[in-house]
Design an enzyme around this catalytic site. Structure first.
Site, PDB file in Angstrom:
ATOM      1  N   SER A   1       0.508  -0.946   0.023  1.00  0.00           N
ATOM      2  CA  SER A   1       0.368   0.023  -0.163  1.00  0.00           C
ATOM      3  C   SER A   1       1.385   1.370  -0.120  1.00  0.00           C
ATOM      4  O   SER A   1       1.768   1.227  -0.731  1.00  0.00           O
ATOM      5  CB  SER A   1      -1.204  -0.235   1.362  1.00  0.00           C
ATOM      6  OG  SER A   1      -2.212   0.788   1.006  1.00  0.00           O
TER       7      SER A   1
ATOM      8  N   ASP B   1      -8.918  -5.816  -4.898  1.00  0.00           N
ATOM      9  CA  ASP B   1      -9.097  -4.390  -4.267  1.00  0.00           C
ATOM     10  C   ASP B   1      -9.827  -3.565  -4.637  1.00  0.00           C
ATOM     11  O   ASP B   1      -9.893  -3.146  -6.023  1.00  0.00           O
ATOM     12  CB  ASP B   1      -7.697  -3.956  -4.271  1.00  0.00           C
ATOM     13  CG  ASP B   1      -6.379  -2.919  -3.311  1.00  0.00           C
ATOM     14  OD1 ASP B   1      -7.442  -2.364  -2.554  1.00  0.00           O
ATOM     15  OD2 ASP B   1      -5.682  -3.165  -3.301  1.00  0.00           O
TER      16      ASP B   1
ATOM     17  N   HIS C   1      -8.129  -4.708  -0.321  1.00  0.00           N
ATOM     18  CA  HIS C   1      -7.085  -4.339  -0.342  1.00  0.00           C
ATOM     19  C   HIS C   1      -6.868  -5.053   1.183  1.00  0.00           C
ATOM     20  O   HIS C   1      -5.299  -5.254   0.941  1.00  0.00           O
ATOM     21  CB  HIS C   1      -7.134  -2.777   0.228  1.00  0.00           C
ATOM     22  CG  HIS C   1      -6.383  -1.804  -0.229  1.00  0.00           C
ATOM     23  ND1 HIS C   1      -4.787  -1.455  -1.423  1.00  0.00           N
ATOM     24  CD2 HIS C   1      -5.062  -1.262   1.528  1.00  0.00           C
ATOM     25  CE1 HIS C   1      -4.524  -1.190  -0.364  1.00  0.00           C
ATOM     26  NE2 HIS C   1      -3.833  -0.640   0.433  1.00  0.00           N
TER      27      HIS C   1
END
Length: 387
Positions: free
Chosen positions: A175, A337, A368
């Site tokens: 991320s 995601d 995610h």
């Protein structure tokens, strides 16, 4: 095995129990820079960050893997501080002896970002708006300079330089950590041999930047925020926990969210009272409040802005910047995601030199969050890539 789930902030609230293998025992260490100059030319004096290491550094310092953490994470990527800790570091499933990132072979370092979200976690010691500014004797608040992903990388670089480490076998991050990993490979192409961006991208577009603004908005709308000057009055908790709730939902695929929060079909009160909340929202806020008590509202705003500003190379042309990368690269987005879409990883990979890039997706129902809780699904791909 995943046992319990405390919903997270861009991977915000999670926990799991480990497999039968013992976890590493780790110690939080501190690194200090007397004066750090940000990308926008402002000085922060001093800067202090926490870091952890797993494994043993070899004689020529060629076995180093840098782990760069996600938005709500810390440098606690693996292991435990005490043997009886309930929860190990977030990637303990893949970092350790005999695991995909094998600490029998590699020296693994993880560093807290500037403005780390978890100010009230006793294991977080990192400089940010809540830190006392020595020049005033008061918290920095919004006088703290705007910081960028590039600034996070530069702090990490100075730490590695202090250890005499000038080559990285790999940089791996999830991320917001993927932003840092990519920036490392762009800024220092001769230092990074391998690059693994997990649930990540080389850029943030307008859609993603505005989505992140939703995380900042409830904080800034809370009267208790006081334009960032709340440290003598208490946290703007309502705004902060609402922000955490939004981030939590954005980090989850609907399948995982619906499995953990109450269905609207079971709620009776909203049929008769326009002010009655749905059970799912109450549950989400309750979990968000628990996590928010470890965090600082201003720090969240600064992390949002750092993420919004990201594009590889931090210039006008992220595609051109990716052309400077020499590292072999493995993109690992999560199939479900909804925050950093797999198409963003695909578009990032598409502009890198042909034959240099591999691509695979992390399966699962968490969206995610699969980049953390289901990372073991691609452990074999990571292990093979690091060889």
């Amino acid at each position: 095995m995943l046992k319990t789930f405390f919903v997270t902030l861009t991977l915000l609230l999670f926990s799991w129990q480990l497999s039968a293998t013992d976890s590493l025992l780790v110690t939080k260490q501190a690194f200090e820079i007397a004066e750090f100059r940000t990308q926008n030319g402002q000085a922060i004096s001093p800067v202090r960050v926490g870091w952890e290491a797993y494994g043993t550094l070899n004689a020529d310092k060629s076995n180093v893997i840098l782990i760069t953490h996600f938005f709500s994470g810390t440098s606690h990527a693996a292991g435990k501080y005490q043997p009886d800790d309930a929860i190990a570091g977030y990637w303990d499933a893949i970092i350790g002896p005999g695991k995909a990132i094998d600490t029998n072979k590699f020296y693994v370092i993880s560093v807290d970002t500037l403005v780390n979200a978890n100010v009230y976690d006793p294991n977080v010691i990192t400089t940010g708006p809540a830190t006392i500014n020595p020049a005033t004797g008061k918290p920095w608040g919004l006088s703290f300079p705007v910081v960028t992903i590039a600034d996070f990388v530069e702090v990490q670089r100075q730490l590695l330089d202090s250890l005499g480490i000038d080559k990285l076998h790999a940089v791996i991050g999830a991320s917001m950590g993927s932003f840092q990993a990519i920036e490392w490979a762009v800024r220092y192409p001769d230092r990074v041999q391998r690059l693994i961006p997990v649930i990540g991208s080389a850029y943030l577009d307008a859609w993603a930047a505005v989505r992140l603004e939703r995380w900042a908005y409830p904080i800034k709308q809370d009267p208790a925020w006081r334009n960032g000057d709340y440290y003598d009055h208490g946290q703007p908790l309502q705004g902060l926990k609402t922000a955490v709730a939004y981030i939590t939902q954005d980090a989850l695929y609907p399948t995982a969210f619906n499995a953990r929060f109450g269905s609207p079909t079971a709620d009776k009160a909203p049929h008769n009272d326009i002010l009655a909340p749905f059970t799912a929202w109450q549950q989400l806020l309750a979990q968000a409040e628990q996590r928010a008590r470890l965090q600082d509202a201003n720090h969240i705003l600064y992390l949002v802005r750092a993420s919004q500003l990201f594009r590889a190379g931090m210039g006008d042309n992220w595609q051109e910047a990716l052309g400077r990368v020499k590292a072999k690269t493995l993109f690992l987005p999560a199939s479900g995601d909804q925050l950093l879409l797999p198409t963003m990883s695909k578009q990032s990979a598409a502009v890198m030199p042909e034959g240099q890039v591999s691509y695979a997706e992390i399966p699962g129902d968490w969206g995610h969050l699969d980049g953390v809780v289901n990372i073991s699904a691609v452990a074999d791909k990571i292990a093979a890539f690091l060889q």
